[in-house]
Scaffold this motif. Sequence first.
Motif, short mmCIF file in Angstrom:
data_model
loop_
_atom_site.label_atom_id
_atom_site.label_comp_id
_atom_site.label_asym_id
_atom_site.label_seq_id
_atom_site.Cartn_x
_atom_site.Cartn_y
_atom_site.Cartn_z
N GLU A 59 -6.93 -19.31 -14.18
CA GLU A 59 -5.68 -20.06 -14.01
C GLU A 59 -4.84 -19.98 -15.28
O GLU A 59 -3.62 -19.82 -15.21
N PHE A 60 -5.51 -20.08 -16.44
CA PHE A 60 -4.74 -19.93 -17.68
C PHE A 60 -4.11 -18.55 -17.76
O PHE A 60 -2.98 -18.41 -18.23
N ASP A 61 -4.82 -17.52 -17.32
CA ASP A 61 -4.25 -16.17 -17.35
C ASP A 61 -2.92 -16.13 -16.60
O ASP A 61 -1.96 -15.51 -17.05
N ILE A 86 -6.04 -7.85 -11.63
CA ILE A 86 -7.07 -8.47 -10.80
C ILE A 86 -6.80 -8.12 -9.34
O ILE A 86 -5.73 -7.61 -9.00
N ALA A 87 -7.75 -8.42 -8.50
CA ALA A 87 -7.58 -8.17 -7.07
C ALA A 87 -6.50 -9.11 -6.52
O ALA A 87 -6.39 -10.26 -6.95
N LEU A 91 -5.56 -13.32 -7.04
CA LEU A 91 -4.29 -13.88 -7.46
C LEU A 91 -3.81 -14.90 -6.43
O LEU A 91 -3.37 -16.00 -6.80
N THR A 92 -3.90 -14.58 -5.16
CA THR A 92 -3.47 -15.50 -4.11
C THR A 92 -4.22 -16.82 -4.21
O THR A 92 -3.63 -17.90 -4.12
N HIS A 93 -5.52 -16.73 -4.44
CA HIS A 93 -6.34 -17.94 -4.57
C HIS A 93 -5.92 -18.76 -5.79
O HIS A 93 -5.78 -19.99 -5.70
N LEU A 95 -3.01 -18.73 -7.32
CA LEU A 95 -1.67 -19.29 -7.11
C LEU A 95 -1.74 -20.53 -6.22
O LEU A 95 -1.02 -21.51 -6.47
N GLY A 96 -2.58 -20.49 -5.22
CA GLY A 96 -2.74 -21.66 -4.36
C GLY A 96 -3.22 -22.88 -5.12
O GLY A 96 -2.69 -23.98 -4.95
N ARG A 97 -4.22 -22.68 -5.98
CA ARG A 97 -4.74 -23.81 -6.79
C ARG A 97 -3.68 -24.32 -7.76
O ARG A 97 -3.53 -25.53 -7.94
N LEU A 98 -2.97 -23.41 -8.39
CA LEU A 98 -1.95 -23.82 -9.37
C LEU A 98 -0.77 -24.52 -8.71
O LEU A 98 -0.21 -25.47 -9.27
#
Length: 179
Positions: A59-61, A86-87, A91-93, A95-98
């Motif tokens: 997430e920091f990345d 990254i795959a 990234l989608t995962h 972005l969803g968390r962020l």
Amino acid sequence: MDKPEQQDHVDRLKAQWARELPDLDTSPMEILGRIYRLSRLVTPTIEATFASHGLDRGEFDVVGTLRRSGPPYRLTPTELYRSLMIASGSLTHRLGRLEKAGLIRRVPSENDGRSLAVQLTEEGIYRAEAAFRRDMANEADAIASFDPEKKRQLAALLRELNLAVEARLAMPAGEATET
């Protein structure tokens, strides 16, 4: 060989391998083994720093990439994907968390009205910067006792090594030459 009190973990591993496989050149361990060891030593502190800001390393990345991109701290998912290497599913995962945490929002792309860009929120900007400042302070502290001139020399050598390894690994299979 250095005196035992001047030997590090890699020296001890190298000596063990030399005893077991005396015909094998283990000198790459002196460089890459130490880089790997240093990375493993500092990783827990880096991860704890990010966690103290409510972020994991991945997430920091993302928020760090957005923050260092400059105002308006917005990139397309493709730009993020390429920058992070990254795959796309990862990234989608992330972005969803962020987005759920309120650190990013998706906004209409300025270049393509059909797609959404990813932009840091005010809280995302704050957390990315706070986490990075703390991480840099921790890393500076970790190497504080190292001579400043040696730091500059080491940084230059590591840059040179990084470029050489990147170039070597980017070569198509079978095109590598012995040097």
